[in-house]
Design an enzyme around this catalytic site. Structure first.
Site, PDB file in Angstrom:
ATOM      1  N   CYS A   1       0.822  -1.224   0.000  1.00 40.32           N
ATOM      2  CA  CYS A   1       0.000   0.000   0.000  1.00 40.32           C
ATOM      3  C   CYS A   1       0.847   1.262   0.000  1.00 40.32           C
ATOM      4  O   CYS A   1       1.844   1.345   0.719  1.00 40.32           O
ATOM      5  CB  CYS A   1      -0.840   0.075   1.258  1.00 40.32           C
ATOM      6  SG  CYS A   1      -1.950  -1.286   1.431  1.00 40.32           S
TER       7      CYS A   1
ATOM      8  N   ARG B   1     -12.111   0.785  -6.376  1.00 36.35           N
ATOM      9  CA  ARG B   1     -11.760   0.720  -4.953  1.00 36.35           C
ATOM     10  C   ARG B   1     -11.120   2.023  -4.508  1.00 36.35           C
ATOM     11  O   ARG B   1     -11.221   2.422  -3.369  1.00 36.35           O
ATOM     12  CB  ARG B   1     -10.789  -0.441  -4.733  1.00 36.35           C
ATOM     13  CG  ARG B   1     -10.283  -0.564  -3.307  1.00 36.35           C
ATOM     14  CD  ARG B   1      -9.283  -1.700  -3.180  1.00 36.35           C
ATOM     15  NE  ARG B   1      -8.499  -1.536  -1.978  1.00 36.35           N
ATOM     16  CZ  ARG B   1      -8.817  -2.029  -0.798  1.00 36.35           C
ATOM     17  NH1 ARG B   1      -9.911  -2.726  -0.669  1.00 36.35           N
ATOM     18  NH2 ARG B   1      -8.054  -1.819   0.252  1.00 36.35           N
TER      19      ARG B   1
END
Ligand code: XMP
Length: 491
Positions: A310, A406
């Site tokens: 991430c 997303r």
């Protein structure tokens, strides 16, 4: 410190797993009596607290049947269209054995030119409209004279013993042994379609894995499986396909779940499919959690920017240390009976213990599982190591394939990456390393005097369990140090 004082409102710091350490408590039970059964959602029970992440380099059918066989669950990714995703759910539902093979299939008029055409397979299936006509074993092919341009249909064995894809593992293994076979085609009993190639290697592999508890099986007698969906209007059609395929739970896949789009979608799912559990997220604060719970979420997924691939915290400047996030969300969710999934940042069994004790009921893992045989993709060689590709769903590469919703980039032509593409080391089968990992988690629970996940939550809330923040030096001391070299464990 008690958890209440460490995570108090006046503490300005956010901590992650490596920052905190529990003080040992009192042991009055053996490791094996630790019970890791838990809840994924209000209505779904699991034997082990493990969930595989909805990422396209982690979870498709093979991962899902294996996680369910172990007593956990997998969430099928949605970087595909609804029909394909529902196909993956159906594939899970059609199997009772923890494997999904990829048999080599040819038509009557095809030729096998080289031994490489077999790959690792001992045989090739010859089919017509997916129905099995015959089998060519490597031996059959090798016996051919020099003229290898003979059509497979002309020398295949037609009298092939078949098993059914609905066989249990013991049925298939007994069938194989009773007929002294090395492999067995498994066909769908409804339409005769070839599903799998079951081999004596599979028998050995599957027999070898220690049983952790009951497999995750639904009321339909089939493996439990979840699927990720987005919040856009067209996702309602995806959802319909998934429900028809028998999905047991859906996860609303969003990096910031506290949005009007998600709240509306939770309400829609509960209104339209009251028996289907829905997990909301991702979130990291009590405020976000309360909104999702009030909308009807049956479970909460916690983590923002904590995942190994991430970059959300760097790109968007939002998120939270994962230990703090799990504790804060769990504190409010537990009062309302909503289980929490600690998602992202799990690199070892100690992190799992910390996530569970801090209030989570399960952990969701990406990188921890991505190097396994069961993850999609093939092994590659990198610097002399066997690796598998692992990529963030917010990486440009994955978003180009479709996962941009997303990250709320759906209306914008500019795609801003919130994840990277990388590789992880080969770890072998989840059937082997998850049992080892769970045994390590049980030892952690034993050291804490907590015989179950629920009791750990209570011991923490009642301040019997205490924890401290580790300085940088204490963290270094807690890891391997002062060696010239050491053999890094495979997991
Ligand atoms: P681990 O640490 O298990 O993390 O590899 C998996 C979790 O990371 C999240 N995820 C992302 N987060 N950008 C992000 O900020 C991404 O590209 C990305 N892809 C996955 C997700 O929650 C997953 O379960």
């Amino acid at each position: 410190l008690s958890s209440a004082s460490l995570f108090s409102k006046t503490n300005p710091y956010s901590y992650t797993y490596d920052d905190v350490i529990f003080l040992p408590h009192y042991i009055d039970f053996p490791t094996d009596s630790v019970n890791l059964t838990t809840k994924l959602t209000k209505n779904i029970n699991l034997s082990i607290p493990c969930v595989s992440s909805p990422m396209d380099t982690v979870t498709e059918s093979y991962m899902a049947v294996s996680m369910a066989a172990l007593g956990g669950i997998a969430i099928i990714h949605n970087n595909n269209n609804g029909v394909d995703q529902a196909g993956l759910v159906r594939s899970v539902k059609s199997r009772r054995i923890p494997f999904v093979s990829d048999p080599i299939v040819m038509s009557f008029n095809d030729c096998i030119h080289s031994v490489d055409d077999f790959g690792d397979s001992p045989c090739v299936f010859v089919t017509d409209s997916n129905k099995l006509l015959g089998v060519v074993s490597k031996l059959d092919w090798e016996r051919l004279s020099d003229n290898k341009s003979v059509k497979v249909g002309e020398y295949m064995s037609k009298s092939v013993l078949k098993g059914l894809s609905s066989y249990s593992f013991e049925q298939a293994a007994t069938f194989l042994a009773a007929n002294k076979l090395d492999y067995l085609p498994l066909v769908n009993e409804v339409d005769g379609e070839v599903m799998d190639l079951f081999t004596s290697d599979d028998v050995e592999r599957i027999r070898g894995f220690p049983k952790l508890g009951a497999p995750s099986v639904g009321k339909d007698g089939k493996f439990l499986v979840g699927a990720a969906i987005g919040t856009r209007e067209q996702e309602k059609e995806r959802l319909e396909h998934l429900v028809k395929a028998g999905v047991n739970v859906v996860v609303l896949d969003s990096s910031q779940g506290n949005s009007i789009y998600q709240l509306d979608m939770i309400k829609y799912v509960k209104r339209t499919y009251p028996d289907l559990d829905v997990i909301g997220g991702n979130i990291v604060t009590a405020y976000q959690a309360q909104n999702l719970i009030e909308a009807g979420a049956d479970g909460l997924r916690v983590g923002m920017g904590s995942g190994s691939i991430c970059t959300t915290q760097e790109v968007c400047a939002v998120g939270r240390g994962q230990a703090t996030a799990v504790y804060k969300v769990s504190s409010i969710a537990s009062k309302q009976g909503v289980p929490v999934i600690a998602d992202g940042g799990i690199a070892n069994s100690g992190h799992i213990v910390k996530a569970l004790v801090l209030g989570a009921s399960t952990v969701m893992m990406g990188s921890f599982l991505a190097g396994s045989n069961e993850a999609p993709g093939v092994y590659e060689s990198q610097g002399g190591h066997r690796v598998k590709k692992y990529r963030g769903m917010g990486s440009l590469e994955a978003m180009t394939k479709g996962s941009d919703a997303r990250y709320l980039g759906d209306t914008s032509k500019l795609k801003v990456a919130q994840g990277v593409v990388g590789a992880v080391a080969d770890k072998g089968s989840v059937l082997k390393f998850i049992p080892y990992t769970m045994q390590a988690v049980k030892q952690g629970f034993q050291d804490l005097g907590a015989p179950s996940v629920e009791s750990a939550h209570k011991l923490l809330q009642s301040s019997v369990l205490r924890l401290e923040v580790r300085t940088g030096a204490a963290q270094a001391e807690g890891g391997v140090h002062d060696l010239l070299s050491y053999a890094k464990k495979p997991f």
